[in-house]
Design an enzyme around this catalytic site. Structure first.
Site, PDB file in Angstrom:
ATOM      1  N   ASP A  66     -42.808  -3.902-144.856  1.00 49.04           N
ATOM      2  CA  ASP A  66     -42.554  -2.745-145.697  1.00 49.04           C
ATOM      3  C   ASP A  66     -41.829  -3.150-146.968  1.00 49.04           C
ATOM      4  OD1 ASP A  66     -40.069  -3.326-144.419  1.00 49.04           O
ATOM      5  OD2 ASP A  66     -40.407  -1.741-142.959  1.00 49.04           O
ATOM      6  N   ASP A 135     -33.641   5.665-133.928  1.00 45.34           N
ATOM      7  CA  ASP A 135     -34.502   6.813-133.621  1.00 45.34           C
ATOM      8  C   ASP A 135     -35.890   6.390-133.155  1.00 45.34           C
ATOM      9  OD1 ASP A 135     -35.540   5.855-135.987  1.00 45.34           O
ATOM     10  OD2 ASP A 135     -35.355   7.731-137.098  1.00 45.34           O
ATOM     11  N   GLU A 142     -41.227   6.559-138.961  1.00 40.66           N
ATOM     12  CA  GLU A 142     -40.179   7.360-138.355  1.00 40.66           C
ATOM     13  C   GLU A 142     -40.773   8.412-137.420  1.00 40.66           C
ATOM     14  OE1 GLU A 142     -37.719   8.492-141.805  1.00 40.66           O
ATOM     15  OE2 GLU A 142     -36.497   6.773-141.211  1.00 40.66           O
TER      16      GLU A 142
END
Length: 260
Positions: A66, A135, A142
């Site tokens: 990324d 998370d 995400e």
């Protein structure tokens, strides 16, 4: 999915063993490189093996997971700069053989498509290093990310920006709000996934990754569907695993020659 529970230095050695074995068998292998804190000890170990034992990256290629959108080209937290500092400058991996998504492109969707094409043109990633967010995100996929996603632009949640604030002098507001990231399907196309996690803060994410249902709520759970995943965790990160004794027993009984 194989789970290995060991002290952090041993985990780094195991991951480096997998990279070293791959490069010995296939010097022109394609590596997937992650940033963040999880792989740093692996890069230290690979740099040591290069310096002391001649482990060579000269014919390899590498692709980054990324990149932030909009960070200036000379910003120290651009992931291309980070990976140059942590690994590329310390081994013989040619800088022009290291590829990352272009977070400064005028046409970001086109840059994402070009990145997907570049990975395919290289023959795909042989071994992908990964971390995991608190998370359950991998790369910047995400919660809520499509399990079939490909490289694309994503908006970073406040939680992720706060997690990454330590790299920006503790200022979450300095962390960009957008990034380009490989998608979950892009990551799943790699032939071997090696995920590292340390610390109690990762324990819930690790438990969901290994033992929870496959769900976009915890994006990393899609890795359960991959045929060759190595999950390397320390005691704290493994503390919520229900089958912890099983993972210890199967690893202890594994033939030494097999590796990850």
């Amino acid at each position: 999915m194989e789970v290995v529970v060991a002290p952090a230095p041993e985990l780094a050695r195991l991951a480096a063993d997998a990279v070293g074995r791959l490069l010995t068998e296939r010097p022109d292998a394609v590596l997937g490189l992650a940033t963040g804190s999880s792989p740093l000890a692996v890069y230290d170990e690979l740099a040591r093996r290069h310096a002391e034992h001649g482990l060579s990256f000269a014919r390899a290629q590498a692709f980054l997971l990324d990149e932030y959108v909009g960070l200036p080209a000379d910003h120290p937290q651009r992931y291309r700069h980070v990976i140059d500092a942590e690994l590329v400058s310390r081994v013989d991996l040619p800088p022009d053989a290291v590829h990352g998504p272009d977070g400064l492109a005028e046409d970001l969707p086109a840059a994402c498509a070009a990145y997907e094409a570049a990975i395919a043109d290289a023959g795909g990633v042989d071994l992908q290093l990964l971390g995991i967010g608190t998370d359950g995100h991998v790369a910047f996929n995400e919660p809520g990310s499509s399990l079939g996603s490909r490289t694309r632009i994503k908006t970073l949640t406040r939680r992720t920006r706060e997690d990454n604030a330590r790299f920006f002098d503790g200022d979450a507001d300095a962390v960009p709000t957008h990034c380009l990231t490989q998608g979950l399907a892009t990551i799943m196309a790699a032939r071997h996934l090696v995920l590292l996690a340390q610390g109690e803060g990762k324990a819930e994410a690790v438990q969901q990754l290994v033992e929870g249902p496959v769900s976009a709520l915890w994006p990393a759970t899609v890795l359960q569907l991959h045929p060759h995943v190595s999950v390397l965790v320390d005691e704290a990160a493994a503390s919520r695993l229900r089958l912890l004794d099983h993972y210890r027993e199967t690893w202890a009984s594994k033939p030494a020659w097999q590796g990850l």
